[in-house]
Design a protein around this motif. Structure first.
Motif, mmCIF file in Angstrom:
data_model
loop_
_atom_site.group_PDB
_atom_site.id
_atom_site.type_symbol
_atom_site.label_atom_id
_atom_site.label_comp_id
_atom_site.label_asym_id
_atom_site.label_seq_id
_atom_site.Cartn_x
_atom_site.Cartn_y
_atom_site.Cartn_z
ATOM 1 N N ALA A 92 0.828 -1.214 0.000
ATOM 2 C CA ALA A 92 0.000 0.000 0.000
ATOM 3 C C ALA A 92 0.855 1.253 0.000
ATOM 4 O O ALA A 92 0.481 2.265 -0.600
ATOM 5 C CB ALA A 92 -0.927 -0.005 1.210
ATOM 6 N N ASP A 93 2.013 1.173 0.661
ATOM 7 C CA ASP A 93 2.919 2.324 0.709
ATOM 8 C C ASP A 93 3.849 2.390 -0.496
ATOM 9 O O ASP A 93 4.642 3.331 -0.625
ATOM 10 C CB ASP A 93 3.768 2.277 1.988
ATOM 11 C CG ASP A 93 2.938 2.490 3.242
ATOM 12 O OD1 ASP A 93 1.828 3.043 3.138
ATOM 13 O OD2 ASP A 93 3.406 2.092 4.329
ATOM 14 N N ILE A 98 13.582 -5.867 0.396
ATOM 15 C CA ILE A 98 14.795 -6.437 -0.181
ATOM 16 C C ILE A 98 14.937 -7.858 0.348
ATOM 17 O O ILE A 98 14.391 -8.207 1.391
ATOM 18 C CB ILE A 98 16.047 -5.591 0.134
ATOM 19 C CG1 ILE A 98 16.297 -5.499 1.644
ATOM 20 C CG2 ILE A 98 15.917 -4.201 -0.489
ATOM 21 C CD1 ILE A 98 17.624 -4.863 2.014
ATOM 22 N N SER A 99 15.670 -8.684 -0.370
ATOM 23 C CA SER A 99 15.784 -10.086 0.024
ATOM 24 C C SER A 99 16.688 -10.266 1.238
ATOM 25 O O SER A 99 16.527 -11.216 1.989
ATOM 26 C CB SER A 99 16.293 -10.930 -1.142
ATOM 27 O OG SER A 99 17.560 -10.468 -1.554
ATOM 28 N N PHE A 117 14.089 -5.053 5.620
ATOM 29 C CA PHE A 117 14.035 -3.697 5.101
ATOM 30 C C PHE A 117 13.187 -3.623 3.843
ATOM 31 O O PHE A 117 13.129 -4.568 3.064
ATOM 32 C CB PHE A 117 15.453 -3.205 4.765
ATOM 33 C CG PHE A 117 16.347 -3.101 5.957
ATOM 34 C CD1 PHE A 117 16.414 -1.921 6.693
ATOM 35 C CD2 PHE A 117 17.113 -4.179 6.362
ATOM 36 C CE1 PHE A 117 17.232 -1.832 7.804
ATOM 37 C CE2 PHE A 117 17.936 -4.094 7.471
ATOM 38 C CZ PHE A 117 17.995 -2.925 8.198
ATOM 39 N N ALA A 118 12.557 -2.483 3.659
ATOM 40 C CA ALA A 118 11.819 -2.184 2.437
ATOM 41 C C ALA A 118 12.112 -0.738 2.082
ATOM 42 O O ALA A 118 12.194 0.121 2.964
ATOM 43 C CB ALA A 118 10.328 -2.397 2.636
ATOM 44 N N ALA A 126 23.167 1.845 -3.692
ATOM 45 C CA ALA A 126 24.208 2.368 -2.792
ATOM 46 C C ALA A 126 23.577 2.995 -1.547
ATOM 47 O O ALA A 126 24.063 2.785 -0.431
ATOM 48 C CB ALA A 126 25.079 3.388 -3.526
ATOM 49 N N THR A 127 22.512 3.745 -1.727
ATOM 50 C CA THR A 127 21.829 4.363 -0.581
ATOM 51 C C THR A 127 21.201 3.298 0.306
ATOM 52 O O THR A 127 21.283 3.379 1.529
ATOM 53 C CB THR A 127 20.760 5.360 -1.069
ATOM 54 O OG1 THR A 127 21.396 6.334 -1.914
ATOM 55 C CG2 THR A 127 20.070 6.046 0.090
ATOM 56 N N ARG A 128 20.603 2.300 -0.297
ATOM 57 C CA ARG A 128 20.016 1.202 0.468
ATOM 58 C C ARG A 128 21.082 0.519 1.331
ATOM 59 O O ARG A 128 20.873 0.291 2.519
ATOM 60 C CB ARG A 128 19.369 0.170 -0.452
ATOM 61 C CG ARG A 128 18.148 0.688 -1.182
ATOM 62 C CD ARG A 128 17.637 -0.331 -2.165
ATOM 63 N NE ARG A 128 16.496 0.199 -2.895
ATOM 64 C CZ ARG A 128 15.536 -0.550 -3.410
ATOM 65 N NH1 ARG A 128 15.568 -1.866 -3.279
ATOM 66 N NH2 ARG A 128 14.540 -0.003 -4.057
#
Length: 143
Positions: A92-93, A98-99, A117-118, A126-128
């Motif tokens: 919904a957001d 991530i795996s 994490f999502a 890179a930011t993730r």
């Protein structure tokens, strides 16, 4: 009076309820039917992906090994944590999980906490990675 007699939160709650119900008590035979043509992930590594049917059935009449694995998969599904509300709210957001995850172990090496994490789909890799690394560092410094 509102345009509709329900809220977006009501929609998410109903979707989460239905999502959970789908995994609550899966039909054993359906698990096997879905497995048969599903790719065994570890066979992708050698460049020759194979399905469960070809990996576990040595001949057309050999169902014993397949049945054992089917029961194991069924048990994993029925014991899985209910993350339905979390999953529906991520969708919904507009966030993509991530795996990978961040595991925190106790002194004996046992997992004690797992953080998933999502991220927004437009966030670069890179930011993730930097966000996950900073959270891991903060936990290490305060443990």
């Amino acid at each position: 009076m509102p345009d509709k007699p329900y809220t977006d939160n009501d929609l998410c709650a109903e979707a989460a309820r239905q999502h959970a119900a789908l995994t609550e008590d899966p039909e054993f035979m359906c698990v096997g039917e879905q497995m048969a043509d599903g790719i065994v992930e570890s066979t992708r590594e050698d460049g020759a992906p194979r399905n469960w049917d070809s990996v576990l059935r040595l001949n057309a009449d050999d169902y014993e090994q397949f049945d054992v694995v089917q029961r194991q998969v069924h048990d994993l599904v029925t014991r899985a944590a209910d993350l339905s509300k979390w999953a529906v709210n991520l969708g919904a957001d507009g966030l993509d999980p991530i795996s990978g995850n961040l595991n925190i172990k106790d002194s004996g090496g046992e997992d004690r906490v797992r953080i998933h994490f999502a991220f927004a789909p437009d966030m670069d890799q890179a930011t993730r990675r930097e966000i996950v690394d900073r959270i891991a560092d903060a936990i290490r410094h305060h443990s």
